[in-house]
Motif scaffolding. Sequence first.
Motif, PDB file in Angstrom:
ATOM      1  N   PRO A 114       0.800  -1.231   0.000  1.00 50.38           N
ATOM      2  CA  PRO A 114       0.000   0.000   0.000  1.00 50.38           C
ATOM      3  C   PRO A 114       0.838   1.290   0.000  1.00 50.38           C
ATOM      4  O   PRO A 114       0.335   2.348  -0.355  1.00 50.38           O
ATOM      5  CB  PRO A 114      -0.829  -0.110   1.286  1.00 50.38           C
ATOM      6  CG  PRO A 114      -0.947  -1.573   1.521  1.00 50.38           C
ATOM      7  CD  PRO A 114       0.388  -2.125   1.089  1.00 50.38           C
ATOM      8  N   TYR A 115       2.095   1.187   0.368  1.00 50.65           N
ATOM      9  CA  TYR A 115       2.953   2.374   0.393  1.00 50.65           C
ATOM     10  C   TYR A 115       3.671   2.621  -0.932  1.00 50.65           C
ATOM     11  O   TYR A 115       4.337   3.632  -1.103  1.00 50.65           O
ATOM     12  CB  TYR A 115       3.985   2.258   1.520  1.00 50.65           C
ATOM     13  CG  TYR A 115       3.327   2.381   2.882  1.00 50.65           C
ATOM     14  CD1 TYR A 115       3.098   3.631   3.440  1.00 50.65           C
ATOM     15  CD2 TYR A 115       2.923   1.255   3.584  1.00 50.65           C
ATOM     16  CE1 TYR A 115       2.470   3.748   4.666  1.00 50.65           C
ATOM     17  CE2 TYR A 115       2.306   1.367   4.811  1.00 50.65           C
ATOM     18  CZ  TYR A 115       2.081   2.617   5.344  1.00 50.65           C
ATOM     19  OH  TYR A 115       1.459   2.735   6.557  1.00 50.65           O
ATOM     20  N   VAL A 150       2.848   9.164  11.376  1.00 44.35           N
ATOM     21  CA  VAL A 150       4.038   8.741  10.654  1.00 44.35           C
ATOM     22  C   VAL A 150       4.114   9.478   9.325  1.00 44.35           C
ATOM     23  O   VAL A 150       3.105   9.862   8.742  1.00 44.35           O
ATOM     24  CB  VAL A 150       4.069   7.212  10.417  1.00 44.35           C
ATOM     25  CG1 VAL A 150       4.128   6.461  11.734  1.00 44.35           C
ATOM     26  CG2 VAL A 150       2.878   6.770   9.615  1.00 44.35           C
ATOM     27  N   ALA A 151       5.339   9.664   8.851  1.00 44.32           N
ATOM     28  CA  ALA A 151       5.541  10.414   7.603  1.00 44.32           C
ATOM     29  C   ALA A 151       5.168   9.616   6.369  1.00 44.32           C
ATOM     30  O   ALA A 151       4.733  10.185   5.369  1.00 44.32           O
ATOM     31  CB  ALA A 151       6.999  10.862   7.508  1.00 44.32           C
ATOM     32  N   ALA A 152       5.311   8.305   6.406  1.00 42.52           N
ATOM     33  CA  ALA A 152       5.012   7.475   5.237  1.00 42.52           C
ATOM     34  C   ALA A 152       3.528   7.554   4.932  1.00 42.52           C
ATOM     35  O   ALA A 152       2.686   7.529   5.831  1.00 42.52           O
ATOM     36  CB  ALA A 152       5.421   6.042   5.502  1.00 42.52           C
ATOM     37  N   ARG A 153       3.194   7.616   3.655  1.00 42.46           N
ATOM     38  CA  ARG A 153       1.814   7.691   3.224  1.00 42.46           C
ATOM     39  C   ARG A 153       1.492   6.582   2.241  1.00 42.46           C
ATOM     40  O   ARG A 153       2.267   6.286   1.334  1.00 42.46           O
ATOM     41  CB  ARG A 153       1.506   9.048   2.550  1.00 42.46           C
ATOM     42  CG  ARG A 153       1.473  10.191   3.529  1.00 42.46           C
ATOM     43  CD  ARG A 153       0.209  10.064   4.402  1.00 42.46           C
ATOM     44  NE  ARG A 153       0.256  10.926   5.556  1.00 42.46           N
ATOM     45  CZ  ARG A 153       0.386  10.487   6.814  1.00 42.46           C
ATOM     46  NH1 ARG A 153       0.528   9.230   7.069  1.00 42.46           N
ATOM     47  NH2 ARG A 153       0.376  11.306   7.812  1.00 42.46           N
ATOM     48  N   MET A 154       0.344   5.959   2.458  1.00 40.09           N
ATOM     49  CA  MET A 154      -0.106   4.936   1.520  1.00 40.09           C
ATOM     50  C   MET A 154      -0.589   5.614   0.244  1.00 40.09           C
ATOM     51  O   MET A 154      -1.098   6.723   0.283  1.00 40.09           O
ATOM     52  CB  MET A 154      -1.225   4.106   2.152  1.00 40.09           C
ATOM     53  CG  MET A 154      -0.719   3.193   3.232  1.00 40.09           C
ATOM     54  SD  MET A 154      -2.006   2.151   3.891  1.00 40.09           S
ATOM     55  CE  MET A 154      -2.595   3.215   5.187  1.00 40.09           C
ATOM     56  N   GLN A 155      -0.396   4.884  -0.855  1.00 40.61           N
ATOM     57  CA  GLN A 155      -0.747   5.452  -2.146  1.00 40.61           C
ATOM     58  C   GLN A 155      -1.831   4.659  -2.818  1.00 40.61           C
ATOM     59  O   GLN A 155      -2.217   4.876  -3.899  1.00 40.61           O
ATOM     60  CB  GLN A 155       0.505   5.509  -3.029  1.00 40.61           C
ATOM     61  CG  GLN A 155       1.581   6.309  -2.358  1.00 40.61           C
ATOM     62  CD  GLN A 155       2.808   6.435  -3.221  1.00 40.61           C
ATOM     63  OE1 GLN A 155       2.733   6.520  -4.447  1.00 40.61           O
ATOM     64  NE2 GLN A 155       3.959   6.462  -2.597  1.00 40.61           N
ATOM     65  N   THR A 193      -4.392  -5.429   1.412  1.00 37.80           N
ATOM     66  CA  THR A 193      -4.928  -4.400   0.530  1.00 37.80           C
ATOM     67  C   THR A 193      -5.751  -3.414   1.343  1.00 37.80           C
ATOM     68  O   THR A 193      -6.094  -3.663   2.494  1.00 37.80           O
ATOM     69  CB  THR A 193      -5.838  -5.014  -0.551  1.00 37.80           C
ATOM     70  OG1 THR A 193      -6.941  -5.652   0.092  1.00 37.80           O
ATOM     71  CG2 THR A 193      -5.093  -6.022  -1.402  1.00 37.80           C
ATOM     72  N   ALA A 194      -6.071  -2.297   0.725  1.00 36.01           N
ATOM     73  CA  ALA A 194      -6.938  -1.300   1.345  1.00 36.01           C
ATOM     74  C   ALA A 194      -7.658  -0.552   0.232  1.00 36.01           C
ATOM     75  O   ALA A 194      -7.093  -0.335  -0.840  1.00 36.01           O
ATOM     76  CB  ALA A 194      -6.131  -0.337   2.203  1.00 36.01           C
ATOM     77  N   GLY A 195      -8.883  -0.182   0.478  1.00 32.37           N
ATOM     78  CA  GLY A 195      -9.668   0.543  -0.512  1.00 32.37           C
ATOM     79  C   GLY A 195      -9.387   2.034  -0.493  1.00 32.37           C
ATOM     80  O   GLY A 195      -8.726   2.553   0.422  1.00 32.37           O
ATOM     81  N   PRO A 196      -9.886   2.748  -1.499  1.00 32.84           N
ATOM     82  CA  PRO A 196      -9.634   4.196  -1.609  1.00 32.84           C
ATOM     83  C   PRO A 196     -10.052   4.973  -0.366  1.00 32.84           C
ATOM     84  O   PRO A 196      -9.389   5.931   0.018  1.00 32.84           O
ATOM     85  CB  PRO A 196     -10.464   4.610  -2.820  1.00 32.84           C
ATOM     86  CG  PRO A 196     -10.710   3.354  -3.581  1.00 32.84           C
ATOM     87  CD  PRO A 196     -10.686   2.230  -2.587  1.00 32.84           C
ATOM     88  N   GLN A 241      -6.160   8.721   5.932  1.00 31.34           N
ATOM     89  CA  GLN A 241      -4.926   8.480   6.694  1.00 31.34           C
ATOM     90  C   GLN A 241      -4.647   9.579   7.710  1.00 31.34           C
ATOM     91  O   GLN A 241      -4.167   9.308   8.802  1.00 31.34           O
ATOM     92  CB  GLN A 241      -3.727   8.397   5.745  1.00 31.34           C
ATOM     93  CG  GLN A 241      -3.732   7.187   4.862  1.00 31.34           C
ATOM     94  CD  GLN A 241      -2.543   7.195   3.930  1.00 31.34           C
ATOM     95  OE1 GLN A 241      -1.448   6.838   4.354  1.00 31.34           O
ATOM     96  NE2 GLN A 241      -2.758   7.603   2.691  1.00 31.34           N
ATOM     97  N   GLU A 242      -4.913  10.807   7.321  1.00 33.55           N
ATOM     98  CA  GLU A 242      -4.622  11.941   8.210  1.00 33.55           C
ATOM     99  C   GLU A 242      -5.485  11.926   9.471  1.00 33.55           C
ATOM    100  O   GLU A 242      -5.124  12.547  10.465  1.00 33.55           O
ATOM    101  CB  GLU A 242      -4.828  13.261   7.457  1.00 33.55           C
ATOM    102  CG  GLU A 242      -3.932  13.437   6.250  1.00 33.55           C
ATOM    103  CD  GLU A 242      -2.444  13.402   6.580  1.00 33.55           C
ATOM    104  OE1 GLU A 242      -2.058  13.789   7.697  1.00 33.55           O
ATOM    105  OE2 GLU A 242      -1.677  12.961   5.716  1.00 33.55           O
TER     106      GLU A 242
END
Length: 98
Positions: free
Chosen positions: A48-49, A93-98, A75-78, A84-85
Amino acid sequence: MIDLRGHSFADTARRTMIAASATDEAWAAEVASRADGPCLFVAEAVLPYLPEPDVRRVVDLLCDRFPGSLQALDTAGPGFFDTQEEHDALSKVAARMQ
């Protein structure tokens, strides 16, 4: 991450840890040279990242290099990505899923 895992797990004949990016084809060559398959590949909190083209490349790599193997992928949906925020842990955390 591999260093941290090394505190809890040791390499065995059935489990080997390789420090490499999931998108780097070199790890697949190393695994293929050691295993006669089929294999189980687990990607937890990894894909997801990654940007979608990288995810497709990883899945294609697994399918092409290791026919008959199994993949366990989260997995993760839209809607999950869009919030996330607001998440109690992900927002810190700084990492963001895309």
